[in-house]
Design a protein around this motif. Sequence first.
Motif, PDB file in Angstrom:
ATOM      1  N   THR A  20       0.803  -1.207   0.000  1.00 52.04           N
ATOM      2  CA  THR A  20       0.000   0.000   0.000  1.00 52.04           C
ATOM      3  C   THR A  20       0.843   1.268   0.000  1.00 52.04           C
ATOM      4  O   THR A  20       2.041   1.221   0.207  1.00 52.04           O
ATOM      5  CB  THR A  20      -0.887   0.020   1.251  1.00 52.04           C
ATOM      6  OG1 THR A  20      -0.045  -0.273   2.363  1.00 52.04           O
ATOM      7  CG2 THR A  20      -1.965  -1.004   1.148  1.00 52.04           C
ATOM      8  N   SER A  21       0.194   2.358  -0.214  1.00 54.49           N
ATOM      9  CA  SER A  21       0.733   3.720  -0.161  1.00 54.49           C
ATOM     10  C   SER A  21       1.919   3.917  -1.095  1.00 54.49           C
ATOM     11  O   SER A  21       2.376   3.022  -1.754  1.00 54.49           O
ATOM     12  CB  SER A  21       1.141   4.105   1.261  1.00 54.49           C
ATOM     13  OG  SER A  21       2.406   3.550   1.560  1.00 54.49           O
ATOM     14  N   GLY A  22       2.404   5.133  -1.121  1.00 51.33           N
ATOM     15  CA  GLY A  22       3.537   5.440  -1.978  1.00 51.33           C
ATOM     16  C   GLY A  22       3.104   5.616  -3.406  1.00 51.33           C
ATOM     17  O   GLY A  22       1.941   5.419  -3.749  1.00 51.33           O
ATOM     18  N   ARG A  23       4.042   5.989  -4.241  1.00 53.07           N
ATOM     19  CA  ARG A  23       3.702   6.216  -5.628  1.00 53.07           C
ATOM     20  C   ARG A  23       3.780   4.908  -6.356  1.00 53.07           C
ATOM     21  O   ARG A  23       4.839   4.439  -6.712  1.00 53.07           O
ATOM     22  CB  ARG A  23       4.655   7.236  -6.233  1.00 53.07           C
ATOM     23  CG  ARG A  23       4.218   7.633  -7.614  1.00 53.07           C
ATOM     24  CD  ARG A  23       4.879   8.900  -8.023  1.00 53.07           C
ATOM     25  NE  ARG A  23       6.209   8.614  -8.550  1.00 53.07           N
ATOM     26  CZ  ARG A  23       6.896   9.474  -9.273  1.00 53.07           C
ATOM     27  NH1 ARG A  23       6.426  10.662  -9.504  1.00 53.07           N
ATOM     28  NH2 ARG A  23       8.091   9.174  -9.725  1.00 53.07           N
ATOM     29  N   GLU A  24       2.665   4.320  -6.578  1.00 54.53           N
ATOM     30  CA  GLU A  24       2.615   3.105  -7.367  1.00 54.53           C
ATOM     31  C   GLU A  24       2.573   3.533  -8.814  1.00 54.53           C
ATOM     32  O   GLU A  24       2.170   4.623  -9.142  1.00 54.53           O
ATOM     33  CB  GLU A  24       1.338   2.320  -7.036  1.00 54.53           C
ATOM     34  CG  GLU A  24       1.268   1.849  -5.614  1.00 54.53           C
ATOM     35  CD  GLU A  24       2.060   0.586  -5.371  1.00 54.53           C
ATOM     36  OE1 GLU A  24       2.057  -0.271  -6.245  1.00 54.53           O
ATOM     37  OE2 GLU A  24       2.701   0.485  -4.328  1.00 54.53           O
ATOM     38  N   LEU A 270       6.270  -1.641 -16.782  1.00 60.83           N
ATOM     39  CA  LEU A 270       5.591  -0.831 -15.777  1.00 60.83           C
ATOM     40  C   LEU A 270       5.712  -1.510 -14.428  1.00 60.83           C
ATOM     41  O   LEU A 270       5.855  -2.720 -14.344  1.00 60.83           O
ATOM     42  CB  LEU A 270       4.107  -0.677 -16.123  1.00 60.83           C
ATOM     43  CG  LEU A 270       3.756   0.007 -17.425  1.00 60.83           C
ATOM     44  CD1 LEU A 270       2.300  -0.241 -17.736  1.00 60.83           C
ATOM     45  CD2 LEU A 270       4.019   1.487 -17.335  1.00 60.83           C
ATOM     46  N   GLY A 271       5.619  -0.743 -13.404  1.00 59.46           N
ATOM     47  CA  GLY A 271       5.641  -1.320 -12.065  1.00 59.46           C
ATOM     48  C   GLY A 271       7.038  -1.359 -11.489  1.00 59.46           C
ATOM     49  O   GLY A 271       8.023  -1.123 -12.182  1.00 59.46           O
ATOM     50  N   ARG A 272       7.108  -1.694 -10.191  1.00 62.39           N
ATOM     51  CA  ARG A 272       8.395  -1.549  -9.527  1.00 62.39           C
ATOM     52  C   ARG A 272       9.168  -2.848  -9.385  1.00 62.39           C
ATOM     53  O   ARG A 272      10.221  -2.884  -8.775  1.00 62.39           O
ATOM     54  CB  ARG A 272       8.199  -0.890  -8.164  1.00 62.39           C
ATOM     55  CG  ARG A 272       7.225  -1.592  -7.272  1.00 62.39           C
ATOM     56  CD  ARG A 272       6.736  -0.664  -6.177  1.00 62.39           C
ATOM     57  NE  ARG A 272       5.834  -1.363  -5.317  1.00 62.39           N
ATOM     58  CZ  ARG A 272       6.223  -2.166  -4.343  1.00 62.39           C
ATOM     59  NH1 ARG A 272       7.498  -2.317  -4.116  1.00 62.39           N
ATOM     60  NH2 ARG A 272       5.347  -2.789  -3.600  1.00 62.39           N
TER      61      ARG A 272
END
Lengths: 352, 241
Positions: A20-24, A270-272
């Motif tokens: 959760t949270s943060g810049r996804e 895309l994505g981390r």
Amino acid sequence: MTAMETGMVSNRYSVSRPFTSGRESCSGMASVQLSEAEKVYILHGIQDDLRVDGRGCEDYRCIEVETDVVSNTTGSARVKIGHTDVLVGVKAEMGIPKLGSPGEGYVEFFVDCSANATPEFEGRGGEELGTEIANVLYKIFDNKSSLNLKSLCIQPREHCWVLYIDVLLLECGGNLFDTISIAVKAALFNARIPKVRVLEDEEGAKDFELSDDPYDCMRLNVTNVPCIVTLSRIGHRHVVDATLQEEACSLASVLVSVTSKGVLTCMRKLGRGSLDPESIFEMIECRHKILRQFLGAIPAFWVQGKGATRGETSTQVPNFTHSSLFKDKYMHLHTQPYSAVCMSLSRESTAI
Amino acid sequence: MAPDSRRVRGPEESQSPLLYVPCSEAVAEVPRAVFARAGLLSQASGSAYLEMGGTKVLCAVWGPRGAPGRCRLQCELRWAPFSRRGPRSSPRQAGLLLQESLEAAVRLERYPRAELAVWALVLEERGCGLPLAVSAASLALADAGIEMYDLAVGGGLSRGPGGQLQPDPLDTEEESGATVYLSLLPALNQVSGLVCSGEWEGDSAVEAIKLCMEGCQRLYPVLQQSLVKATKRKIPEPQSG
């Protein structure tokens, strides 16, 4: 297996990581919260090629395309895939060609994330996602073949058509990029740009004459406009057309934009998370299968439809009658029973 | 109306002189010479300077510093106004691409309620600014002592008009057609970032990615070496006897 692989790639153990949270990235903006048990359930289902809604890994949801929905625009379309709902309007305005390409018109994208879709978009909340989507759209149109920009030129260095493509997100149910790209393609197909005649008098002064007849218009060839296919890596497999829940389980996805001929025009991770090179190659290879399944149905309408068969880019549409121009076109691409795409095209010819 | 004395006004129909500047037909030597140095800014937590051909990137890392919530990697990538010919601004959202490439390499979960700021500046651009910034940023992060899985090494490639694949392209070659930028975690063999533009038919994209990965593998030892050097500079020689 290294810590990296267990934590970020296989996803099997990734459920314990805080999501959760943060810049996804992108779709993560409109994310849902899932419990660990839910994630494991989705993950195990995908391993067995059976997703929560009964689809296989490479099946799309039902795609609904509706064109000519906003009367104020040059062309418009609304596309629904599952709970994702996108409205695209194309407006053609006269402008000055860019210095670098004096003989071409250009396209401008704007993506508006309305707070109707999710409360996170309120105020400036959707701006970041909006610019990211717009950038991807710029990128997939950043080549010579997808759209013939030369046909948008009225007079080199002086006047051209600028297509303002506005995307409005009405509802986010996962797979935003694919939905938007289909909607943009449909709206461009629907666009009818008025014909302009340039009149020049003896002193060299130029004057424009826009045709009075609304049916005297040019249409764009959208055969080569690419569609985006987003492949999300979940567990050891990849899925297309991920729902919000599935997107929450995926750490990395690959966005591939393909034309109907299977040519890649843009690709992005895309994505981390990170991806195994082999899985990327697998995803690139997979586009052919998806293309057959889903693009195969669309060109049937868009290529053989009224506009584009008449040959090249900007052909005049002769004898275009009132009734056929203002027809309420409604296309329904249905994935029955989530595998075979069949298309039913209902054309109510309500003459105006 | 009084003429504006403060500026010279050109004729009404004037074009930017840059339109008439001929493109240099320079061909990059392969591989381009690389210079890497870590730990050169004294006040930042970590820093790195990377040069390849004519492209020069400076990167600084600040942090970890306190911030609410989960650890965030705040990345910014800018091109200096004088970095290239013509009035071209930074490509859109380059910081986001940098962030995506680095996030998979940094052990963010080890820094709860903290923020890491990465500032990369392209001083001079002769092609491959973005991948070089990725390498410089991971070098600076390592120099700052941030826990990482691996260095993220960036690599670029472009396809010339004849269809030949050119690793580490010049800026003139980048503009000509299709490009691939990739960031690789070489020890783990994982791709953490991928941006592909232009048209790629058939399996040419796969081939390009493989070639790009080879380039990253070649750059990896250079970065490792510069890190070792920077660490040796920081830690004083043990006193003998």
